[in-house]
Every structure is written in structure tokens, then in C-alpha cells.
Design an enzyme around this catalytic site. Structure first.
Site, mmCIF file in Angstrom:
data_model
loop_
_atom_site.group_PDB
_atom_site.id
_atom_site.type_symbol
_atom_site.label_atom_id
_atom_site.label_comp_id
_atom_site.label_asym_id
_atom_site.label_seq_id
_atom_site.Cartn_x
_atom_site.Cartn_y
_atom_site.Cartn_z
ATOM 1 N N HIS A 32 -24.617 -68.633 25.371
ATOM 2 C CA HIS A 32 -23.776 -68.139 24.278
ATOM 3 C C HIS A 32 -24.512 -67.037 23.494
ATOM 4 C CE1 HIS A 32 -20.756 -68.715 20.961
ATOM 5 N NE2 HIS A 32 -21.741 -68.159 20.282
ATOM 6 N N GLU A 33 -25.713 -67.354 23.050
ATOM 7 C CA GLU A 33 -26.458 -66.376 22.249
ATOM 8 C C GLU A 33 -26.826 -65.155 23.089
ATOM 9 O OE1 GLU A 33 -26.208 -66.716 19.262
ATOM 10 O OE2 GLU A 33 -25.699 -68.842 19.183
ATOM 11 N N HIS A 70 -23.992 -62.706 22.974
ATOM 12 C CA HIS A 70 -24.053 -61.843 21.779
ATOM 13 C C HIS A 70 -25.119 -60.766 21.982
ATOM 14 C CE1 HIS A 70 -21.317 -63.988 19.202
ATOM 15 N NE2 HIS A 70 -22.019 -65.110 19.192
HETATM 16 ZN ZN LIG Z 1 -21.480 -67.051 18.527
#
Ligand SMILES: [Zn+2]
Length: 686
Positions: free
Chosen positions: A475-476, A479
Site C-alpha cells: 500500500h505505502e 503511494h
Molecule cells: Zn494510503
């Protein structure tokens, strides 16, 4: 003593390369900021005074550079404050915050600047500017207007007063929830009352009591104490007691009734938000919030939420009925109250899937999981990730990497700080260190901080991650890719900047999907001792358990989102009852109806302790629709299909905030998003 306000004595003023973490000291922080703010103010005055006709180069670029320079200095400070906190650093950080806020507010209220941007927008240069440049000017004008720049006289004065009072109320709301959470505890001295709890929860409670010099066990309303108690404690009356204390926090009910009551704060916040929207000539606060979002308006959001609710509520009611039957048949429980639901859900999960997160841990040793992530990125986007040793970092556990594309071009660099430790803020996040920017022929390569709080290696054994932790890492990293792979050369719309709140989670949630794919797991998972891949039966259980009670979770999120959106549209805080509205929303979409003493709204910090999620709680589900639908194109073409990977890279990751997210999505997917993929991934497809 040398003065600390120049580049030779203050490392924070040196922006020639990466932050010099080894040299930065708390005493550098305030002088560096003071110097930069003074420089910025002088620069702004010069730029405004020197020109009669404003252009991109003589004004907007100056403001862009000024903001970027400030961020370059502030980013390592904010980062160190989060990951290497100390008394001295926190004091310096807190001393700077009001200065930064004051500077930012003054910039947004500057009428000369607003007039100058308007002139540029109307002038002959604007049509010749690039898409990204136009977007920056349009965004700025929008933000000036939403900040009250068009108002004059008493209306403007009132608008600013409203903003100030709101800021005070947000922090009061937050403090009340914190104080109410901290004030309550439950001491247990009879070990029989701990029945059912896992050892780790008992041990934590024992240590908590010991720290107070008390015998026995202490439980609190903080998540690491509260959640296991509600999930595992056999003692029903104590579960009820704890539940009641939790859901009555900061309200007129419960064990600390009235002491930190947020009831009046909620009403006041809603009135002030409505007033600020009306001062700007808008119908309601939702309209104000959605001015900066991908969603077109509250009617569209309400329809979206109700559609999802209609599709998931029948399944949620079935899941609840299943739980009721299990509790009755297997455990002899004739009643199923709010304080029973997590407890029997956990029992049902164990009975049905017979596996826990801990069973997966030996298959995700850190080198395999991180190396597997890099391999997934290589296959998807043709990018190589290589470690750069000898970087100047803030802690010996931190590593530094470089991302290169197929042509050998450096696209980005990132710090990876994986382990939990003292003086490091909890959770996981990506933050910007350096943003992409072009000055003449020179290109500034973006740099990211990727921060997690996983357990560190023990002795010779590598760190072993849970599957949840691997998902967090992906997830990170999503980003991070959004930030680093951008090809936009102007900081305020490069990477994640300028991307609407309800679209910014697209790349991150999108990356999570690979954590469930067998082909990717073969790269990510190897037993740390035997080297064997994830066994089929374990994989099967993991997949089967993925959507356990997913409809119940879905309707709960929809309940919050619908409540939030209706509070800021059709609700009248002068005459309406907040509780009445929440009850009505629950009648419409909820499966589990909580007891009448539940005061969830009084600790709904997302919506009332700040404006980020106000009339925006729907963003979670909205972005999930986008990410699921984007991934479904990979399901159609193959999860490692290079052409699809390239299309995602070029249409989404590289574009930053320079264009509207819907436009980008359509370009990638060939059509507008639909909710089908999300429903299917959640096991809710018709
Ligand atoms: Zn997030």
C-alpha cells in the site's frame, strides 16, 4: 557561537542534495525556518512590486519555487519529529508550526496575489501554458475563492472568525476524545475474569497494572487493550462494561457522563460549517468540500453510497444471521448484543478457517517480501530497484534505494524504515522528501520516505512479516510510486500533489491486490527456514478467510459515510437531532443496530476533529471502487501483463495532479469506473 542562519552553518538551509540527517540538530530548526520565511516574504514583495504585468515566470514560478524551498527545509524536520522524536526536537517543531500556519494563511488571504493570478488567468499567456501550469493557476484561484478572497467587508471578517472558531472546536473535540479515552480503566484482580484472553493481552494488562504499582491486570480503552478484550474475553458482563465505556466516550452518558461531552461541539461545528459555505454563496458544506474532490456533487455521492448499501445489505443481514445461529447452536448464546458480536465473530472465524495470521509469518521473511515487492514492480513497470549504500540516514536500520527505468534513467529514490522502535510514531505512511521539478535543463529527482512499524529481526532470524504487514508495505509503496514516477515538472501538481482526496488512494489500494495473487506470492513468500513456497492449503485458507464478514464491514463504512454526507447536506443543526439522523441512517443501511446508549458520533474524530474527512468520509469507498476497477483490467489481461502495466504507469502514476482523475481513469480503463469489481473482490457480486 556562529549564527545559524546560513548554509555554511545550518544544514537545513543546504538544499543542494539529500537532507544531511547526520548533521541536523534541533537547534538548527527555528533559525532555518525564520530565515526562509523572511526570504520568502521579501521575495514575494519584490515579485509583486517589480512587475506591472504578471506572467508565469515572474510570479507563479516564483511562488512555486518558494513553496518548494520551504518544503525542502521542513520535510526532514517533520520526518525526524515523527521517526526520531526527542524533547528538544518536538519543542523546536512545535515552535515552528504557528509560524508556518501564519505564513500559509497570509499567502491565501493576499488580495494582491489573488488579483495577479486572476490577471494571468485572463491574459494572453494562459492559453499557451502547459496543462500542468494551467492546473496550478486554476487550483490557486479555486483555493483563493474557497478561502474567502472574493468576500469583502463584514462578510470577509466573519468568514475568518468562523475559520478560527472551527479550528479551536476541532482541537477541543479531539482533546475531549483523548481525555475521555485516557480517563477510563478497568482493574481486574480475579484471574478467572481473564478467561479466554490470549497470553499477549494478559501480559500487556499485567504490565500496565505493574506500572501503576498495582496488583492484577489493567485494561483501558486504547485499541491494543480494548480490541483483544472484546474479541476474546469470555466474561460477558465485563465485555458489556467495557463496550459501554468505549461508545459513551465524550458524551452525556456512560461512566464519565458529561465530563468531556462533545454533543454541543458537534452542533456548533455543523452550524459554523454551514455558515462558511453560505458566506461563499454555496448551498451547504458538502458543496464546499466537494469543490476539491473528484465526486461531482452530494447527490452523486449519496446515490453511490445508497447503491452500494442496497447491494451489500442483504449479504450483511445474512452474515449477521449466520453469526446468530453459530452463537446459539455452538455456544448456547440466546442473545447477540453489540458487545457479543466481535467475540462470537472471532469464534466463528476460528471454527470455519482454523488458521491465524501467525501461521503465515514464517513464509514472509523480510528479504523475501521486500525482494518480492521489487520483483513485482520490475515485472509490472519494467523498473529496477537497487540499493544505494552509504546514504546519510537517521538510523542504522534505514536503507536507501534508487529506481531506474529500462533506459537506465533514475526515476526516484527512497528511504525504507521498516521497524518499530522507541520515539517513532506508530502506523505506516509515505511522505515526500523531495518533489520532482525542472529548472532549465536540470531535473530534480523525487525522493520518498517509506515508513512502517513492523517487528524487527531477532538475533540471526530475519524479520518475519504477517500477511497484513505485507499488504501495508505494498500500500505505502503504491503511494511512493505515485510520488516518484511522476513526469510532471511542477511541484504543486507533481506526484500526489493536487490529486483530489477521494482519488489519492487509488495507486496504493491498487498495489495491495498483488498480495492475494498466487503468481506474486510465489515471489513474496518462502519459508524462512526450509525455503518452501506458501503451501496450497494455507493459501486456500487465506483466500477463503479474506471476505469473512465483508458485507458487515461494508455496511458499517457506508453507515459512517452516509451519516457524514447527510450531516453536511440536508441536516439542519438549528432544529434537527444529530442522534435522530444517525438513527435514520442506521434504519436505512445498517445490519447491526447498536444499543440506545451508543454515542459513536461523539468520538467520530475523522469528521469532527478536523475538516479532512468532513463531507468526505465516502472517499475510502470511492477510491476502492477506482482501485478495484483498475485492477480488474489486469485480471482480464493477466496480472503481469506488461502492456497493461505500462498503461497504468503512463496514464495514472506519471500524471500526478495535472489532470482530472476521471479523465485519467477513463484513459487507462477505456470507460468510466463501475462498482462491479469492488463487489466481486468483496464477495458481494450478485
Ligand atoms: Zn494510503
Amino acid at each position: 557561537m556562529q549564527p545559524m542562519n546560513d548554509i555554511t552553518t545550518n544544514p537545513l538551509l543546504d538544499v543542494s542534495g539529500l537532507p544531511r540527517f547526520g548533521a541536523i540538530r534541533p537547534e538548527h530548526v527555528e533559525p532555518a525556518l525564520d530565515r526562509l520565511l523572511a526570504d520568502s516574504r521579501a521575495l514575494l514583495e519584490r515579485a509583486l512590486a517589480a512587475n506591472r504585468e504578471y506572467t508565469w515566470d515572474n510570479l507563479v514560478q516564483v511562488i512555486e519555487d518558494m513553496g518548494e524551498r520551504l518544503n525542502r527545509m521542513w520535510s526532514p524536520v517533520a520526518h525526524l519529529n515523527a521517526v526520531m522524536n526527542s524533547e528538544a526536537l518536538r519543542a523546536a517543531y512545535n515552535a515552528c508550526l504557528p509560524k508556518l500556519t501564519e505564513f500559509g494563511t497570509a499567502l491565501k488571504q493576499d488580495e494582491r496575489l489573488y488579483r495577479a493570478y486572476k490577471a494571468i488567468r485572463a491574459g494572453g499567456e494562459y492559453p499557451r501554458l502547459s496543462q500542468a501550469q494551467k492546473k496550478i493557476i486554476d487550483n490557486s484561484l479555486r483555493d483563493f475563492r474557497l478561502g474567502g478572497a472574493e468576500l469583502d467587508g463584514p462578510a470577509k471578517q466573519r468568514f475568518l472568525e468562523v475559520q478560527q472558531e472551527l479550528a479551536t472546536l476541532y482541537s477541543k473535540f479531539d482533546e475531549n476524545v483523548l481525555d475521555a479515552t485516557n480517563a477510563w480503566e478497568m482493574a481486574i484482580t480475579d484471574p478467572a475474569e481473564l478467561a479466554g484472553l490470549p497470553e499477549s493481552a494478559k501480559e500487556r494488562a499485567r504490565q500496565a497494572a505493574e506500572q501503576d504499582g498495582q496488583p492484577g491486570w489493567k485494561f483501558t480503552l486504547h485499541a491494543p487493550s480494548y480490541v483483544p478484550f472484546m474479541n476474546y474475553a469470555d466474561h460477558r458482563a465485563l465485555r458489556r462494561r467495557m463496550y459501554q465505556a468505549f461508545v459513551c466516550r465524550a458524551s452525556e452518558l456512560g461512566p464519565n457522563a458529561g465530563k468531556w461531552d462533545n454533543g454541543a461541539n458537534i452542533v456548533r461545528i455543523l452550524k459554523l460549517r454551514r455558515e462558511s459555505a453560505r458566506l461563499l454563496g454555496l448551498a451547504d458544506y458538502a458543496e464546499l468540500s466537494l469543490k476539491t474532490k473528484m465526486a461531482e456533487g452530494s447527490a452523486q455521492v449519496l446515490e453511490f453510497l445508497r447503491d452500494l448499501a442496497a447491494r451489500s445489505r442483504p449479504a450483511a443481514l445474512r452474515e449477521l444471521e449466520e453469526l446468530r445461529r453459530f452463537a446459539a447452536d455452538t455456544c448456547g448464546a440466546t442473545e447477540l448484543e453489540a458487545w457479543d458480536i466481535p467475540y462470537y465473530s472471532e469464534k466463528l472465524r476460528q471454527a470455519r478457517y482454523a488458521f491465524s495470521e501467525e501461521d503465515l509469518r514464517p513464509y514472509f521473511p523480510e528479504p523475501q517480501a521486500v525482494g518480492g515487492l521489487f520483483e513485482v514492480v520490475r515485472r509490472l513497470y519494467g523498473l529496477e530497484i537497487v540499493p544505494l549504500p552509504d546514504a546519510d540516514v537517521w538510523h542504522p536500520d534505514v536503507r536507501f534505494y534508487e529506481i531506474r527505468d529500462a533506459d537506465g534513467q533514475v526515476r526516484g529514490r527512497f528511504y525504507l524504515d521498516l521497524y518499530a522502535r522507541a520515539h517513532k510514531r506508530g502506523g505506516a505512511w509515505m511522505d515526500e522528501c523531495i518533489v520532482r521539478k525542472r529548472s532549465g535543463a536540470e531535473l530534480q529527482v523525487p525522493v520518498a520516505y517509506l515508513t512502517c512499524n513492523f517487528s524487527a529481526p531477532v538475533g540471526d532470524r530475519p524479520a518475519l512479516f504477517t500477511h497484513d504487514e505485507v499488504i501495508t508495505l505494498f500500500h505505502e509503496f503504491g503511494h511512493g510510486l505515485h510520488h516518484m514516477l511522476t513526469k510532471i515538472d511542477y511541484p504543486s501538481v507533481a506526484g500526489i500533489n493536487g490529486v483530489p482526496w477521494d482519488a489519492v488512494e487509488l495507486p496504493s489500494q491498487f498495489m495491495e491486490n498483488w498480495c492475494w495473487e498466487r503468481a506474486a506470492l510465489d515471489m513474496l513468500a518462502r519459508h524462512y527456514q526450509t525455503g518452501e513456497p506458501l503451501p496450497d492449503d494455507l493459501y486456500g485458507k487465506m483466500i477463503a478467510a479474506k471476505n469473512f464478514q465483508s458485507a458487515l464491514q461494508m455496511v458499517r463504512q457506508l453507515e459512517f459515510a452516509l451519516f457524514d454526507m447527510r450531516l453536511h447536506t440536508d441536516f439542519d443543526p438549528d432544529t434537527g437531532s444529530v442522534q435522530g439522523l444517525l438513527d435514520a441512517v442506521r434504519r436505512e443501511v445498517a445490519a447491526i443496530v447498536p444499543p440506545v446508549f451508543n454515542r459513536f458520533q461523539n468520538n467520530f474524530t475523522h469528521v469532527f476533529a478536523g475538516s479532512g474527512y468532513a463531507a468526505a468520509y465516502y472517499s475510502y469507498k470511492w477510491a476502492e471502487v477506482l482501485s478495484a476497477d483498475a485492477f480488474s483490467k489486469f485480471e482480464e489481461n493477466g496480472v503481469f501483463d506488461r502492456a497493461t502495466g505500462r498503461a497504468f504507469l503512463e496514464n495514472i502514476l506519471e500524471q500526478g495532479g495535472a489532470r482530472e482523475p476521471m479523465e485519467l481513469f477513463v484513459q487507462f480503463r477505456g470507460r468510466k469506473p463501475t462498482i462491479d469489481a469492488l463487489l466481486r473482490h468483496s464477495g458481494l457480486a450478485a
